[in-house]
Design a protein around this motif. Sequence first.
Motif, short mmCIF file in Angstrom:
data_model
loop_
_atom_site.label_atom_id
_atom_site.label_comp_id
_atom_site.label_asym_id
_atom_site.label_seq_id
_atom_site.Cartn_x
_atom_site.Cartn_y
_atom_site.Cartn_z
N ASP A 1 43.39 26.34 45.34
CA ASP A 1 42.86 26.43 43.94
C ASP A 1 42.56 27.76 43.54
O ASP A 1 42.85 28.01 42.16
CB ASP A 1 41.19 25.78 43.96
CG ASP A 1 41.55 24.29 44.05
OD1 ASP A 1 42.59 23.66 43.86
OD2 ASP A 1 40.61 23.51 44.68
N TRP B 1 38.17 29.52 34.64
CA TRP B 1 38.62 28.91 35.88
C TRP B 1 38.59 29.85 37.34
O TRP B 1 38.21 29.70 38.35
CB TRP B 1 39.84 28.32 35.73
CG TRP B 1 40.54 27.48 36.88
CD1 TRP B 1 40.04 27.17 38.06
CD2 TRP B 1 41.62 27.14 37.30
NE1 TRP B 1 40.59 26.40 38.91
CE2 TRP B 1 41.85 26.39 38.50
CE3 TRP B 1 42.93 27.34 36.58
CZ2 TRP B 1 43.00 25.76 39.19
CZ3 TRP B 1 44.15 26.67 36.97
CH2 TRP B 1 44.29 25.92 38.30
N THR C 1 34.91 30.99 38.27
CA THR C 1 34.55 29.78 39.11
C THR C 1 34.94 29.66 40.43
O THR C 1 34.46 29.63 41.48
CB THR C 1 34.77 28.61 38.31
OG1 THR C 1 34.00 28.42 37.17
CG2 THR C 1 34.22 27.38 38.99
N GLU C 2 36.51 29.87 40.57
CA GLU C 2 36.99 29.89 41.93
C GLU C 2 36.58 31.06 42.75
O GLU C 2 36.36 31.01 44.05
CB GLU C 2 38.48 29.71 41.75
CG GLU C 2 39.09 28.37 41.21
CD GLU C 2 38.67 27.18 42.19
OE1 GLU C 2 38.49 27.34 43.17
OE2 GLU C 2 38.48 26.27 41.40
N ALA D 1 44.33 29.61 40.24
CA ALA D 1 43.59 30.05 39.07
C ALA D 1 44.02 31.48 38.80
O ALA D 1 44.15 31.92 37.65
CB ALA D 1 42.22 30.16 39.36
#
Length: 488
Positions: free
Chosen positions: A435, A418, A421-422, A439
């Motif tokens: 987000d 996560w 990805t963020e 994360a």
Amino acid sequence: MTAPSLVRLLGAVILTAVLLGAGPAAAQPGAPAPMDTVQVDLTETILRALEESPEVDQRRAQKQFATARSDEAQANRFLTDVSINTAHSLAPGLDNVPDGIAGDELYLQPGVTNDWSPRALRPFSRFEIAVQQPLWTWGELSGSIRAARRGVDVEAARVEQKALEVAVRAGETYYGLLLTKALDRLADRTQEVIDRAKREINRLLDEGDEGVSQSDLFQTRLTEEETRRRAVEVEQNRKTARSALRRQLFLSDRVRVQPKADELRPLSFAIHPDSLDHYTQRALQNRPEVRQAEAGVKARRALVDVARSEYYPKVGLRATLSQSVTLPERPNPDNAFIGDSFMGTGTRTGIGVQQNLNFGQTRAQVEQAKAELNAVQYQRTAAEQLVRFEVEEAYRSLLTAQAAVESRDRSTTIAGEWLRTEQVNFDLDLGDTEDLIKAVRADLEARAQYLRAVRQYNGAVLDLLRATGTLADRARSGTLLDAVDDQE
């Protein structure tokens, strides 16, 4: 990344710092610097703790005492009473001795008397050796010997019981130190996040970014101070854990103990396919409490036989040899009917019978012995049930800890994916700062919780080995860290 997002990111860091700071009480600073370092692994930690523990040594001393009592009981089988007695005094001289009469003829002279005047007294000594050998005791001797031998077994089991306690405590202390080291490294990673945030805010302030203000910098600095405080707490917890391990190993205060392992990892332990039944049977075979209770039952049975033997006559042989000497020597008549108590040699030998006629007391003593036997039998039953419960509790705790490690490991992997990805989305201006903050928080929290889950799991493995009574033996045999549990 904008300044508000950085500030929120620092809030996540503070949360993780709180997680890191939750641990044992901090040690007092100011201790002298250690002069030497000793590195140990788990097996070495347990073995050294067993060798150095005064608690185990105390139990060993009690076993030595029981062994000496057993030897004493065994020695009573032959020549139970061998003694030598001496008496020293003054003997009288002789008075009214006719002229020309001496030696054995004096005993025919009725006028001869003992002279107790001070000038006539002379040194007198008497020596006597007595020997007694039981021939038949109706189980008294053999029962005492059996009871004493079982007493040794009881104390041996108590030694192993204490060894298990010391072993599991040493193992938990070892992993406690590894946990604080891992949390310390995670705290360093948290500080790196704060440093990056500070550099970013300062850069934006220098570039005149309107979304950044001095307030953001002050909040960042306050966050940094909070993190530093938590880092100090983590460091002191690590020192406390190291001191606890050093105390457990009874090392000098000038010695620094260091685990050989660099990271806190789960123990390689495969649960037996027969699961709970297997471990329960192992425990009933190996737990010292069960062996101790069983030996106690056998000892009490032998003592019942000892008490019951008082109903019957004891048969034995006794012999004595005595020698009386007075200097200068008095005449010693060689006559079967006349003797002088101050001179001569005597002996008495024969078989004797001793019977206790107080049968009421004997009956009460037998009943007392039976009651004590019943108490130990109940204790054995209770010990077996307690062992079963402890094994099941340790087994289910291990299953729970194993599931927690697996879950925390998956959570760490998910949180890491996560976060990556963020970060990629944020670098491409496709992500949301909220987000990203979530994360980061999830990643830091997952790592901290995973470390604690590993610590809990390793402790559960050690506790199961303790509950089955095999922890100390596995450490001594070098099989403690085997990849799989034995299949015996």
